[in-house]
Design an enzyme around this catalytic site. Structure first.
Site, mmCIF file in Angstrom:
data_model
loop_
_atom_site.group_PDB
_atom_site.id
_atom_site.type_symbol
_atom_site.label_atom_id
_atom_site.label_comp_id
_atom_site.label_asym_id
_atom_site.label_seq_id
_atom_site.Cartn_x
_atom_site.Cartn_y
_atom_site.Cartn_z
ATOM 1 C CG ASP A 64 -1.913 1.161 1.163
ATOM 2 O OD1 ASP A 64 -2.855 1.084 0.358
ATOM 3 O OD2 ASP A 64 -1.725 2.135 1.913
ATOM 4 C CE1 TYR A 105 0.810 7.628 2.659
ATOM 5 C CE2 TYR A 105 1.286 5.421 1.890
ATOM 6 C CZ TYR A 105 0.407 6.331 2.422
ATOM 7 O OH TYR A 105 -0.875 5.932 2.730
ATOM 8 C CE LYS A 125 -3.469 4.868 0.056
ATOM 9 N NZ LYS A 125 -2.116 4.278 0.163
ATOM 10 C CG HIS A 140 -3.995 9.955 -0.237
ATOM 11 N ND1 HIS A 140 -2.628 9.872 -0.303
ATOM 12 C CD2 HIS A 140 -4.325 9.530 1.009
ATOM 13 C CE1 HIS A 140 -2.161 9.407 0.842
ATOM 14 N NE2 HIS A 140 -3.168 9.199 1.653
#
Length: 321
Positions: A39, A44, A73, A106
């Site tokens: 994921d 990130y 995302k 997201h």
């Protein structure tokens, strides 16, 4: 759990908050220990390293690309129709992949576009060096964003598309205009935030559900978004179930998440935790335990833009009532 025509592994390995220097090794080790669901997200800031870990695992024969379920995302600043494919392609390039198994919106939040060449990932604040650093919203309807998601799906860049952090009202709205229906809803869910009505609604719409932060507060202690006293693994019913099954308290909570019909996203860089977290498929909780753990619900949301956007980004922007 089935999403679209491919089975999504119930246990996912989450990449949020894993440092760039640790990420490639963490991904490699996760795949080595049997994780097949990764994921990821552009926000990130470690997708290049995720890609390196995937590439090395495939080269070493630990898995094939087809064995993996890779999610990424769409970040808030790429919601406009002309930016969705741009953002997806950047993720694919960083991950060294030709397609994603799942691409998610997201947040239901559109923010000011930041060119990739200017700053990537863009994060939340439009101009961190400006006189008033804040989140700046953009006038992009979610319908426009979804239609662009449908376009990348049609091109085969994402095998499935879906949404994160949507509430029931947004799901009803999305289903009224979606030509290609979302296959996945990803939400925060754990024993303190069971979200039973939302999960039931998603399943009514034939959407699979993935729960992030399945252990609740443990993901947020280091961010000062939760207190140590809020740890669900300290609850007596969880400890009793652990004693009965011969498992750890964390394994009991993770098992509760899977057994209630959601995929779950766990995160750790500790080798022993990698093994522990995925070792939840050789036991079951009984009905009494499942009910008692669900009854711990207090609607405690740890990941709430209505709180952290104002505190960290000088903008009050709630998405939940």
């Amino acid at each position: 759990m089935i999403s679209g025509n491919k089975v999504i592994p119930s246990m996912g390995f989450g990449l949020w908050k894993i440092s760039q220097e640790d990420c490639a090794t963490a991904v490699y080790n996760a795949i080595k220990e049997g994780y097949r669901h990764l994921d990821s997200a552009s926000d990130y800031g470690n997708e290049k390293q995720v890609g390196e870990g995937i590439k090395l695992a495939i080269e070493d024969g630990l898995c094939s690309r087809e064995d993996l379920w890779v999610t990424s995302k769409l970040w808030n600043s790429f919601h406009a129709k002309e930016h969705v494919e741009l953002a997806l392609q950047k993720s694919l390039d960083d991950l060294q992949l030709d397609y994603l198994d799942l691409y998610l919106i997201h947040f239901p939040i559109a923010s000011k576009f930041i060119p990739i060449e200017t700053r990537y990932p863009p994060e939340w604040i439009a101009d961190p060096d400006g006189p008033n650093p804040r989140l700046e919203l953009a006038s992009v309807p979610l319908m426009e964003t979804w239609q662009a998601m449908e376009a990348v799906y049609a091109k085969g860049l994402a095998k499935q598309i879906g949404v994160c952090n949507y509430n029931s009202g947004l799901l009803h709205d999305l289903m009224s205009y979606a030509t290609i229906k979302p296959s996945m809803l990803q939400i925060e869910s754990h024993p303190y935030l069971t979200q039973e009505k939302l999960i039931r609604l998603a399943k009514q719409y034939n959407m699979a559900v993935t729960a992030f932060s399945p252990l609740g507060a443990l993901s947020y202690l280091e961010l000062d978004m939760a207190g140590a006293a809020e740890s669900v693994i300290e609850q007596e019913i969880v400890k009793k179930a652990a004693l009965r099954t011969g498992k750890t308290a964390a394994q009991v909570v993770l098992r509760w998440g899977v057994q209630r019909g959601t995929a779950i996203i766990s995160k750790t860089t500790q080798p022993e935790r990698l093994v522990e977290n995925i070792d939840i498929f050789d036991f079951e909780l009984n009905e009494e335990e499942m009910t008692a753990i669900s009854a711990l619900n207090i609607n405690r949301r740890f990941n709430d833009p209505g709180d952290f956007c104002e505190a960290a980004f000088n903008t009050f922007n709630p998405i939940y009532d």
